[in-house]
Design a protein around this motif. Structure first.
Motif, PDB file in Angstrom:
ATOM      1  N   ARG A  64       0.816  -1.212   0.000  1.00  0.00           N
ATOM      2  CA  ARG A  64       0.000   0.000   0.000  1.00  0.00           C
ATOM      3  C   ARG A  64       0.852   1.265   0.000  1.00  0.00           C
ATOM      4  O   ARG A  64       0.461   2.283  -0.546  1.00  0.00           O
ATOM      5  CB  ARG A  64      -0.932   0.006   1.207  1.00  0.00           C
ATOM      6  N   LEU A  65       1.995   1.203   0.668  1.00  0.00           N
ATOM      7  CA  LEU A  65       2.848   2.378   0.771  1.00  0.00           C
ATOM      8  C   LEU A  65       3.803   2.540  -0.422  1.00  0.00           C
ATOM      9  O   LEU A  65       4.436   3.581  -0.561  1.00  0.00           O
ATOM     10  CB  LEU A  65       3.666   2.328   2.063  1.00  0.00           C
ATOM     11  N   ALA A  66       3.892   1.528  -1.259  1.00  0.00           N
ATOM     12  CA  ALA A  66       4.852   1.551  -2.368  1.00  0.00           C
ATOM     13  C   ALA A  66       4.651   2.761  -3.285  1.00  0.00           C
ATOM     14  O   ALA A  66       5.619   3.337  -3.776  1.00  0.00           O
ATOM     15  CB  ALA A  66       4.761   0.264  -3.170  1.00  0.00           C
ATOM     16  N   ASP A  67       3.409   3.160  -3.507  1.00  0.00           N
ATOM     17  CA  ASP A  67       3.125   4.272  -4.404  1.00  0.00           C
ATOM     18  C   ASP A  67       2.913   5.597  -3.677  1.00  0.00           C
ATOM     19  O   ASP A  67       2.572   6.598  -4.305  1.00  0.00           O
ATOM     20  CB  ASP A  67       1.888   3.958  -5.257  1.00  0.00           C
ATOM     21  N   ALA A  68       3.096   5.590  -2.367  1.00  0.00           N
ATOM     22  CA  ALA A  68       2.903   6.819  -1.593  1.00  0.00           C
ATOM     23  C   ALA A  68       4.042   7.796  -1.882  1.00  0.00           C
ATOM     24  O   ALA A  68       5.175   7.384  -2.120  1.00  0.00           O
ATOM     25  CB  ALA A  68       2.860   6.498  -0.104  1.00  0.00           C
ATOM     26  N   PRO A  69       3.739   9.081  -1.858  1.00  0.00           N
ATOM     27  CA  PRO A  69       4.804  10.053  -2.089  1.00  0.00           C
ATOM     28  C   PRO A  69       5.821  10.024  -0.953  1.00  0.00           C
ATOM     29  O   PRO A  69       5.502   9.649   0.176  1.00  0.00           O
ATOM     30  CB  PRO A  69       4.068  11.400  -2.135  1.00  0.00           C
ATOM     31  N   ALA A  70       7.047  10.415  -1.254  1.00  0.00           N
ATOM     32  CA  ALA A  70       8.107  10.445  -0.237  1.00  0.00           C
ATOM     33  C   ALA A  70       7.795  11.527   0.791  1.00  0.00           C
ATOM     34  O   ALA A  70       7.132  12.516   0.496  1.00  0.00           O
ATOM     35  CB  ALA A  70       9.451  10.736  -0.907  1.00  0.00           C
TER      36      ALA A  70
END
Length: 85
Positions: A52-58
């Motif tokens: 789920r966090l793989a595509d989250a912005p930095a």
């Protein structure tokens, strides 16, 4: 997927939970209308969280620093500052 009345569900709740634990989804009705759906709980795993966090912005670098500083402060906290309040 099974359907049962609220009365039947309450009378056989333990058996109902056993069925759900084994993967069944059961619709509960009252007065001929579906009112609830019982299904197995989702299992939350570290792998699922990473996906789920793989595509989250930095994180913003300043925010990341603030979080790291807060964690250091928590690690050094010896007593509860609110205990005497």
């Amino acid at each position: 997927m099974r359907t049962m009345t609220a009365t039947s569900a309450s009378r056989g709740f333990s058996d109902l939970l056993d069925a759900v634990e084994h993967g069944d989804t059961i619709t509960i009705t009252r007065g001929g209308h579906a009112i609830a759906e019982l299904r197995p709980a989702r299992r939350h795993t570290v792998g699922a969280l990473r996906e789920r966090l793989a595509d989250a912005p930095a994180l913003d670098p300043a925010f990341e620093t603030d979080i790291a500083d807060a964690m250091i402060t928590l690690d050094h906290e010896i007593t509860d500052p609110w205990a005497d309040a």
